[in-house]
Write a protein that holds these residues in place. Structure first.
Motif, PDB file in Angstrom:
ATOM      1  N   MET A 175      29.865  23.204   5.879  1.00 24.21           N
ATOM      2  CA  MET A 175      29.864  24.361   6.757  1.00 24.21           C
ATOM      3  C   MET A 175      28.886  24.113   7.891  1.00 24.21           C
ATOM      4  O   MET A 175      27.685  23.949   7.657  1.00 24.21           O
ATOM      5  CB  MET A 175      29.489  25.629   5.988  1.00 24.21           C
ATOM      6  CG  MET A 175      30.362  25.884   4.764  1.00 24.21           C
ATOM      7  SD  MET A 175      30.008  27.466   3.947  1.00 24.21           S
ATOM      8  CE  MET A 175      28.325  27.156   3.389  1.00 24.21           C
ATOM      9  N   ASN A 176      29.402  24.082   9.100  1.00 21.93           N
ATOM     10  CA  ASN A 176      28.599  23.869  10.290  1.00 21.93           C
ATOM     11  C   ASN A 176      28.678  25.084  11.201  1.00 21.93           C
ATOM     12  O   ASN A 176      29.578  25.916  11.081  1.00 21.93           O
ATOM     13  CB  ASN A 176      29.071  22.627  11.046  1.00 21.93           C
ATOM     14  CG  ASN A 176      28.944  21.357  10.244  1.00 21.93           C
ATOM     15  OD1 ASN A 176      28.014  21.190   9.457  1.00 21.93           O
ATOM     16  ND2 ASN A 176      29.878  20.430  10.444  1.00 21.93           N
ATOM     17  N   SER A 177      27.743  25.164  12.123  1.00 18.50           N
ATOM     18  CA  SER A 177      27.707  26.256  13.097  1.00 18.50           C
ATOM     19  C   SER A 177      27.830  27.609  12.412  1.00 18.50           C
ATOM     20  O   SER A 177      28.616  28.471  12.807  1.00 18.50           O
ATOM     21  CB  SER A 177      28.818  26.073  14.138  1.00 18.50           C
ATOM     22  OG  SER A 177      28.693  24.838  14.811  1.00 18.50           O
ATOM     23  N   LEU A 178      27.040  27.804  11.399  1.00 17.08           N
ATOM     24  CA  LEU A 178      27.153  29.005  10.575  1.00 17.08           C
ATOM     25  C   LEU A 178      26.795  30.261  11.362  1.00 17.08           C
ATOM     26  O   LEU A 178      25.897  30.251  12.212  1.00 17.08           O
ATOM     27  CB  LEU A 178      26.266  28.881   9.347  1.00 17.08           C
ATOM     28  CG  LEU A 178      26.827  27.966   8.254  1.00 17.08           C
ATOM     29  CD1 LEU A 178      25.743  27.570   7.271  1.00 17.08           C
ATOM     30  CD2 LEU A 178      27.978  28.661   7.528  1.00 17.08           C
ATOM     31  N   LYS A 179      27.503  31.322  11.046  1.00 21.44           N
ATOM     32  CA  LYS A 179      27.327  32.615  11.677  1.00 21.44           C
ATOM     33  C   LYS A 179      26.931  33.647  10.625  1.00 21.44           C
ATOM     34  O   LYS A 179      27.241  33.483   9.448  1.00 21.44           O
ATOM     35  CB  LYS A 179      28.623  33.061  12.358  1.00 21.44           C
ATOM     36  CG  LYS A 179      29.176  32.084  13.379  1.00 21.44           C
ATOM     37  CD  LYS A 179      30.522  32.558  13.898  1.00 21.44           C
ATOM     38  CE  LYS A 179      31.102  31.584  14.908  1.00 21.44           C
ATOM     39  NZ  LYS A 179      32.424  32.048  15.406  1.00 21.44           N
ATOM     40  N   PRO A 180      26.274  34.723  11.036  1.00 20.30           N
ATOM     41  CA  PRO A 180      25.924  35.762  10.061  1.00 20.30           C
ATOM     42  C   PRO A 180      27.131  36.289   9.290  1.00 20.30           C
ATOM     43  O   PRO A 180      26.993  36.630   8.103  1.00 20.30           O
ATOM     44  CB  PRO A 180      25.293  36.855  10.926  1.00 20.30           C
ATOM     45  CG  PRO A 180      24.707  36.109  12.075  1.00 20.30           C
ATOM     46  CD  PRO A 180      25.679  34.989  12.354  1.00 20.30           C
ATOM     47  N   GLU A 181      28.285  36.352   9.916  1.00 19.86           N
ATOM     48  CA  GLU A 181      29.463  36.844   9.232  1.00 19.86           C
ATOM     49  C   GLU A 181      29.994  35.890   8.175  1.00 19.86           C
ATOM     50  O   GLU A 181      30.925  36.227   7.437  1.00 19.86           O
ATOM     51  CB  GLU A 181      30.582  37.186  10.230  1.00 19.86           C
ATOM     52  CG  GLU A 181      30.884  36.073  11.214  1.00 19.86           C
ATOM     53  CD  GLU A 181      30.181  36.259  12.543  1.00 19.86           C
ATOM     54  OE1 GLU A 181      30.834  36.051  13.592  1.00 19.86           O
ATOM     55  OE2 GLU A 181      28.990  36.615  12.547  1.00 19.86           O
TER      56      GLU A 181
END
Length: 125
Positions: free
Chosen positions: A83-89
């Motif tokens: 998982m890259n460029s993880l976002k809060p969602e």
């Protein structure tokens, strides 16, 4: 009975990366399709990614496409979710699951027979 154990969940900052692992025991994963699912509080469980038994086919939810990569190493009886460029969602409990319906790649939870207990992923600054 097939047992699945997820690991690798953690607290990470937005934009960060995390690699989840799903280790299987009891049976070889050679004939199983594997899916990753996640569930956030108050939301429905959603399919994140899946991979066919031989790794030839993969699929991703639109929300993670281009950021997540699923892979498997059948020799190690393990499936991974990079998982890259993880976002809060992306925050939620992540589960891996297995099925033997032709070993194909499905994002529909209903076809899966065996589930891990989940690993928590939290994306926050």
């Amino acid at each position: 009975q097939l047992q699945l154990v997820e690991s690798g969940g953690d607290l990470v900052q937005p934009g960060g990366s995390l690699r989840l692992s799903c280790a299987a025991s009891g049976f070889t994963l050679d004939y199983y399709g594997i899916g990753w699912f996640r569930q956030a509080p108050g939301k429905e469980r959603e399919g994140v990614s899946c991979i066919s038994n031989n790794g030839a086919s993969t699929n991703y939810a639109d929300s993670v496409k281009g950021r997540f990569t699923i892979s498997r190493d059948n020799a190690k009886n393990t499936v991974y979710l990079q998982m890259n460029s993880l976002k809060p969602e992306d925050t939620g409990i992540y589960y891996c699951a297995a099925h033997r319906l032709y070993g194909r790649c499905f994002l529909w939870a209903g076809v899966y027979d065996d589930w891990g207990q989940g690993t928590q992923v939290t994306v926050s600054s």
